[in-house]
Each structure stands twice: as structure tokens, then as C-alpha cells.
Design a protein around this motif. Structure first.
Motif, PDB file in Angstrom:
ATOM      1  N   GLN A 148      -9.077 -11.451   0.351  1.00  0.00           N
ATOM      2  CA  GLN A 148      -9.374 -10.241   0.775  1.00  0.00           C
ATOM      3  C   GLN A 148      -9.181  -9.511  -0.225  1.00  0.00           C
ATOM      4  O   GLN A 148      -8.239  -8.978  -0.024  1.00  0.00           O
ATOM      5  N   ASP A 149     -10.166  -8.659  -1.031  1.00  0.00           N
ATOM      6  CA  ASP A 149      -9.033  -7.580  -1.731  1.00  0.00           C
ATOM      7  C   ASP A 149      -8.666  -5.742  -0.783  1.00  0.00           C
ATOM      8  O   ASP A 149      -8.922  -5.455  -0.344  1.00  0.00           O
ATOM      9  N   ILE A 150      -6.939  -5.943  -0.890  1.00  0.00           N
ATOM     10  CA  ILE A 150      -6.329  -5.078  -0.042  1.00  0.00           C
ATOM     11  C   ILE A 150      -5.732  -4.189  -1.628  1.00  0.00           C
ATOM     12  O   ILE A 150      -4.291  -2.819  -0.405  1.00  0.00           O
ATOM     13  N   LYS A 169      -3.246  -1.462   7.704  1.00  0.00           N
ATOM     14  CA  LYS A 169      -4.501  -2.654   7.518  1.00  0.00           C
ATOM     15  C   LYS A 169      -4.003  -3.661   7.187  1.00  0.00           C
ATOM     16  O   LYS A 169      -4.266  -4.882   7.827  1.00  0.00           O
ATOM     17  N   ILE A 170      -3.034  -3.284   6.536  1.00  0.00           N
ATOM     18  CA  ILE A 170      -2.141  -4.743   5.313  1.00  0.00           C
ATOM     19  C   ILE A 170      -1.029  -4.407   6.571  1.00  0.00           C
ATOM     20  O   ILE A 170      -1.703  -6.062   6.646  1.00  0.00           O
ATOM     21  N   GLY A 222       0.954  -1.501  -0.155  1.00  0.00           N
ATOM     22  CA  GLY A 222      -0.297   0.038   0.136  1.00  0.00           C
ATOM     23  C   GLY A 222       0.775   1.726  -0.104  1.00  0.00           C
ATOM     24  O   GLY A 222       0.386   2.404   0.648  1.00  0.00           O
ATOM     25  N   ASN A 228      -7.170  -1.179  -2.612  1.00  0.00           N
ATOM     26  CA  ASN A 228      -6.665   0.072  -1.981  1.00  0.00           C
ATOM     27  C   ASN A 228      -6.533   0.371  -0.592  1.00  0.00           C
ATOM     28  O   ASN A 228      -6.878   1.610  -0.079  1.00  0.00           O
ATOM     29  N   MET A 229      -6.311  -0.685  -0.009  1.00  0.00           N
ATOM     30  CA  MET A 229      -5.870  -0.543   1.814  1.00  0.00           C
ATOM     31  C   MET A 229      -4.880   0.116   2.128  1.00  0.00           C
ATOM     32  O   MET A 229      -3.628   0.870   1.638  1.00  0.00           O
ATOM     33  N   SER A 230      -4.964   0.788   3.348  1.00  0.00           N
ATOM     34  CA  SER A 230      -4.278   1.518   3.975  1.00  0.00           C
ATOM     35  C   SER A 230      -3.016   0.204   4.981  1.00  0.00           C
ATOM     36  O   SER A 230      -3.462  -0.749   4.825  1.00  0.00           O
ATOM     37  N   THR A 231      -1.075   0.539   4.391  1.00  0.00           N
ATOM     38  CA  THR A 231      -0.601   0.289   4.990  1.00  0.00           C
ATOM     39  C   THR A 231      -0.863  -0.421   5.765  1.00  0.00           C
ATOM     40  O   THR A 231      -0.381  -1.423   6.367  1.00  0.00           O
TER      41      THR A 231
END
Length: 235
Positions: free
Chosen positions: A63-65, A72-73, A49, A67-70
Motif C-alpha cells: 500500500q502506498d503510504i 493512519k500509518i 509521515g 502522503n498518508m497521515s501519521t
């Protein structure tokens, strides 16, 4: 565990990745090979991210990551050990490790047990746990960088050039430790310019050139592939 589909990464007018597809199964060591500028580091940054201008799909454990925040990843179980180690030189070894456990702060985790788990991989770090990190040798700093990444209890550990700038004897030690980490259930995505070493310890490998996958397969088969040997192994 990790599925990357048609991943594109841009830095202004520069196309660093041009539609990359990668599939990493849980429990494997997967290596990404390629020369400087091939897009290897951009791949890891996209998964973490850390790049904004990207398209495609990144799935982690279904799970689609993308556009997830770093943060959260990382909390989902992906840890990134960057090229150049990026330790905090003014802090002690143990303080650096504690920062790696930041995402565990709201979970019922015995921090001392996590320290001991990392120290089991890197006994030298335990000996130097109160030493300022900037005074460590290059090999010890790399061990600290990997140890810090392990403190978040990752399912997937991504390593960017862990052997860079190290003496051959230390490189061999780092590769042995990567195998040991993997044997204890951590999936590893490894970027390495030491293609020979990476192919020897990994299960599956991809070769990137100019932002595209140009070859992939079982690492042992690629190790004996004449084209790969000529391009990356100095044959």
C-alpha cells in the motif's frame, strides 16, 4: 514489507535524502548505519509521515503510504520509537504505555493483555508501572519508549538510536530485547551509531552517507568488510 523508492527529503535548501532505495522483508531486522547528518532520522520520519517536503514512493505491505497521515500509518502497523525517547515525564509508566495504544481504541483489544505483553519484554516496567516516568533511569526510559511503541501492535517497529547514552551493560540488554521482539514476529528497522552491535543482531544493513545509500548487504558480511570496519567499527 517496506519498499522505499527514490526517496528524497528536503529541509529548505538542505537535501537530507537524495534518492534512497530500501527494501525490507517481513521478519527481518534491518539496520541503517551512518554518521551524524547522513539522513538516518530523516528516513524514519519520512516513513512515519513526519516530513512534508519529500518525493519518491513508500510502500508498506503493498500500500502506498507516501502522503498518508501519521495516525493512519500507525494504524496500518508501523510504530516509530524516536531518538531521545520522548516519553511523557509527568505521566506514570502505565499512562505512557496507554498512550501508545491510542490507535487501538476502536478495536476489540484487551488492553490489559497488551500491557502484559510489554511487561513480558520489560519486567522492570511492571515493577515501576505506577512510577512517574521522569524519575526512571535512562535505560528504563528507553525500555518505556520501546514498550510504548509496541502497544500499538506493530508489524514494523522502527527504532532510532535505542542505545544512545546508555551504559554498555544496558545496551547489551536492549539489543537482546530487540532480538526477542523480532523472534515473536515483529519486523525491525534499526538506526544505530553502535554499528558493531547493530550488525551483530541484524539480518541486512544499509550504509548512508550524505543522504545516499553507499553500501548494503548481509550484516555478517558487512561486519567483516574492511572498508566498513575502518569507517564505522574503529578498526
Amino acid at each position: 514489507m517496506l519498499i522505499i523508492k527514490n526517496l528524497k527529503v528536503n529541509y529548505g535548501y538542505v537535501n537530507a535524502l537524495k534518492g534512497v532505495d530500501i527494501d525490507i522483508k517481513g521478519g527481518q531486522i534491518v539496520s541503517i548505519l551512518g554518521s551524524n547528518g547522513a539522513g538516518k532520522t530523516s528516513l524514519l520520519k519520512a516513513v512515519s509521515g513526519l516530513v512534508e517536503d519529500k518525493s519518491g514512493t513508500i510502500l508498506f505491505d503493498g500500500q502506498d503510504i507516501t502522503n498518508m497521515s501519521t495516525e493512519k500509518i500507525v494504524s496500518l502497523g508501523i510504530s516509530h520509537c524516536p531518538e531521545g525517547r520522548r516519553i511523557f515525564p509527568q505521566l506514570t509508566v502505565e499512562e505512557n504505555l496507554k498512550i501508545g495504544a491510542y490507535v487501538l481504541r476502536n478495536k476489540k483489544v484487551n488492553l490489559q493483555e497488551e500491557f502484559e505483553r510489554v511487561y513480558a519484554f520489560f519486567p522492570k516496567l511492571k515493577e515501576r508501572r505506577r512510577q512517574v516516568a521522569g524519575t526512571l533511569s535512562g535505560g528504563e526510559q528507553q525500555m518505556l519508549a520501546i514498550g510504548r511503541a509496541l502497544m500499538s501492535k506493530p508489524k514494523l517497529l522502527m527504532l532510532d538510536e535505542p542505545s544512545l547514552g546508555l551504559a554498555p551493560i544496558i545496551v547489551n540488554e536492549i539489543f537482546k530485547i530487540i532480538k526477542q521482539i523480532n523472534s515473536e514476529g515483529v519486523t525491525v528497522l534499526l538506526i544505530e551509531q553502535n554499528a558493531n552491535g547493530a550488525l551483530k543482531i541484524s539480518d541486512y544493513s544499509y550504509v548512508l552517507e550524505l543522504g545516499q545509500v553507499v553500501s548494503e548487504g548481509d550484516s555478517k558480511k558487512l561486519l567483516n568488510d574492511e572498508g566498513i570496519r575502518k569507517s564505522y567499527l574503529g578498526a
